[in-house]
Design an enzyme around this catalytic site. Structure first.
Site: not given
Ligand code: IPM
Ligand code: MN
Length: 380
Positions: A144, A195, A228, A252, A256
């Site tokens: 990032y 990884k 993975d 990240d 999710d």
């Molecule tokens: C998160 C979001 C952020 C990220 C974006 C909005 C920059 O997806 O907080 O998970 O990628 O970190």
């Molecule tokens: Mn995210």
């Protein structure tokens, strides 16, 4: 209540951010009224809202206010209106700048399956029932932020894009320490994901985690997994995990994924913490892991519970108000048990009739917020 010595900066942001924040305000007001837990609140714009107002995704004064606050409560940023903006002006840069300048290196993303939502998950109930994991995502380094980065044009006219994954030993060590410390208060297990089979950062990550474990945390059970494989195991048997620690990008993605185990992206809160200063105070920002969801923004459909639970994490981690945090979490649990569901939590249910037959009540953002306040009233 004012004059509370608890300074809070509220940054609702874009999309559904302001809507879900409005519901949390109801609970903040309730806490002031009923529990004498007041805050001195400042509010500001960030992301697209800041672009509209100031021409930048965040301005210095907002960053300063965030640095001074005891905690920042954040909504979400981004939306189609600003999609075509140049990279450095994208709404997301506002959030990334806050994370970086506040040095919020430890991002805590708990994924907990409420009993009432066991059927909302796309996974079988017997796989997710009782699930309670904590993903610790490194938040201020890795791909990032690594340099060099950018898009350049090569001699032949073809373009090339570069992002750099980099980690120092210190950056790995401090986030792994947070994971071990949290595991000590939970089921005492840490799984570190990278990884190391293909990435140098992964090799270093594994070495540092192993070393730190040996030096200070040998009572905690430490395992290593390729990221993975971990993505696969999260779906196969998620309950094998307690605390997962991983880098910025893997964290990240994996968080999710983990959110869907719980039934909806609309349920997951997060806390982003810095290192404690001399007085033990740590800079902190609390935000739901869902984004600004422009497709449903402004329609009163958004699930405010992730923002609500982020506020509960704030009470717990920034203000040591465990009792009040428990109250909010219990209210969320009870309201779900009573059958209240925003649309995202009804994804697997064919229609309103089926929902009603199962004792589920479809509600909008505000009704959900009101239900939480009513439940809080009932609880105390
Ligand atoms: C998160 C979001 C952020 C990220 C974006 C909005 C920059 O997806 O907080 O998970 O990628 O970190
Ligand atoms: Mn995210």
């Amino acid at each position: 209540m004012t004059g509370s010595n608890r300074n809070l900066l509220v940054l609702p942001g874009d999309g559904i951010g302001p809507e879900v924040m409005n519901e949390v305000r109801k609970v903040i007001a309730w806490m002031g009224r009923k529990r004498a837990v007041g805050f001195d609140i400042k509010e500001d714009v960030v992301g697209g809202a800041a672009l509209d107002k100031h021409g930048a995704p965040i301005v210095g004064a907002t960053v300063d206010a965030a640095m001074e606050a005891d905690a920042v409560l954040f909504g979400s940023v981004g939306g189609p209106k600003w999609d075509s903006f140049p990279f450095e002006k994208k709404p997301e840069r506002g959030l990334l700048r806050l994370r970086k300048e506040m040095d919020l290196f430890a991002n805590l993303r708990p994924a907990k399956v409420f009993d009432a939502l066991v059927d909302a998950s796309t996974l079988k109930p017997e796989i997710v029932k009782g699930l309670d994991i904590m993903i610790i995502r490194e938040l201020t380094s890795g791909v990032y932020f690594g340099e060099p980065r950018g898009i350049t044009t090569l001699a032949g006219g073809e373009r090339e894009a570069i992002d750099t994954q980099r980690y120092t030993e210190g950056e790995i060590r401090r986030v792994c320490a947070v994971a071990f410390d949290l595991a000590l208060k939970r089921k005492n297990k840490v799984c570190s994901a990278e990884k190391a089979n293909v990435m140098h950062t992964g090799v270093l990550w594994r070495e540092v985690a192993t070393q730190l474990h040996k030096e200070h945390y040998s009572d905690v059970e430490l395992t290593h997994m390729y990221a993975d494989a971990l993505a696969m195991q999260l779906l196969r048997s998620p309950r094998q995990f307690d605390v997962i620690v991983t880098d910025n990008l893997f964290g990240d993605i994996l968080s999710d994924e983990a959110s869907m185990l719980t039934g909806s992206l609309g349920m997951l809160p997060s806390a982003s913490l810095g290192a404690p200063d001399a007085t033990g105070r740590r800079k902190a920002l609390y935000e739901p892991i869902h984004g600004s969801a422009p497709d449903i923004a402004g329609k009163g459909l958004a699930n405010p519970l992730a923002e609500m639970l982020s506020y509960a994490m704030m009470l717990r981690y920034s203000f040591d108000l465990d009792g009040e945090a428990d109250l909010v979490e219990r209210a969320v649990e009870n309201v779900l048990t009573a059958g209240y569901r925003t649309a995202d939590l009804l994804a697997g249910v064919a229609d309103d009739k089926t929902a009603a037959a199962r004792g589920l009540k479809k509600v909008g953002t505000q009704e959900m917020g009101d239900a939480i306040v009513k439940e809080l009233d009932r609880l105390v």
